[in-house]
Design a protein around this motif. Structure first.
Motif, mmCIF file in Angstrom:
data_model
loop_
_atom_site.group_PDB
_atom_site.id
_atom_site.type_symbol
_atom_site.label_atom_id
_atom_site.label_comp_id
_atom_site.label_asym_id
_atom_site.label_seq_id
_atom_site.Cartn_x
_atom_site.Cartn_y
_atom_site.Cartn_z
ATOM 1 N N THR A 211 0.846 -1.344 0.118
ATOM 2 C CA THR A 211 -0.007 -0.107 -0.036
ATOM 3 C C THR A 211 0.841 1.152 -0.031
ATOM 4 O O THR A 211 2.068 1.136 0.310
ATOM 5 N N PHE B 169 -5.962 -3.785 -6.717
ATOM 6 C CA PHE B 169 -5.984 -3.471 -5.322
ATOM 7 C C PHE B 169 -6.925 -4.287 -4.362
ATOM 8 O O PHE B 169 -6.963 -4.668 -3.425
ATOM 9 N N LYS C 246 -5.917 -7.830 -3.244
ATOM 10 C CA LYS C 246 -4.862 -8.097 -2.277
ATOM 11 C C LYS C 246 -5.360 -8.254 -0.845
ATOM 12 O O LYS C 246 -5.257 -8.808 0.018
#
Length: 122
Positions: free
Chosen positions: A53, A119, A122
């Motif tokens: 991130t 995104f 994950k």
């Protein structure tokens, strides 16, 4: 040279600069990350762990972790062609070639969807 041709030549120069600067910044960040890995003897993370991130990447950079610097370099490398697509949309619109504007917008949407899926997974 007409004004429109001069403007298109200028836009092409901007696209070229974006690509060159993006690759240069990415390469610099990757080299710094590799040098940090050599100096510290590792990436600063355990064997199968790495920052994923933006918060983890930027906090890792603040702690001089090589893995975070390498991830930022990779992010910049991935972002470079995306920026080229955005500038191409502008260039095609200025040229009045609206078919290519829509095709390029579709490409940009596909890129954004692909990143969003990455995104989410994950």
């Amino acid at each position: 040279m007409t004004d429109k041709k001069a403007e298109m030549a200028q836009i092409e120069l901007v696209i070229g600069k974006i690509l060159r600067i993006g690759v240069a910044v990415s390469a610099t960040l990757l080299i710094i990350g590799m040098l940090l890995a050599i100096i510290h003897g590792g990436t600063g993370y355990s064997e199968y762990q790495f920052p994923t991130t933006f918060t983890e990447i930027f906090s890792g950079i603040a702690a001089f972790k090589a893995g975070a610097m390498i991830m930022l370099g990779l992010f910049c490398l991935i972002l470079t062609p995306v920026l080229r697509v955005v500038v191409s949309i502008y260039a095609f619109a200025k040229e009045g070639d609206y078919l290519y504007v829509w095709i390029t917008v579709i490409v940009l949407v596909i890129l954004i969807i692909g990143m969003a899926i990455g995104f989410i997974k994950k």
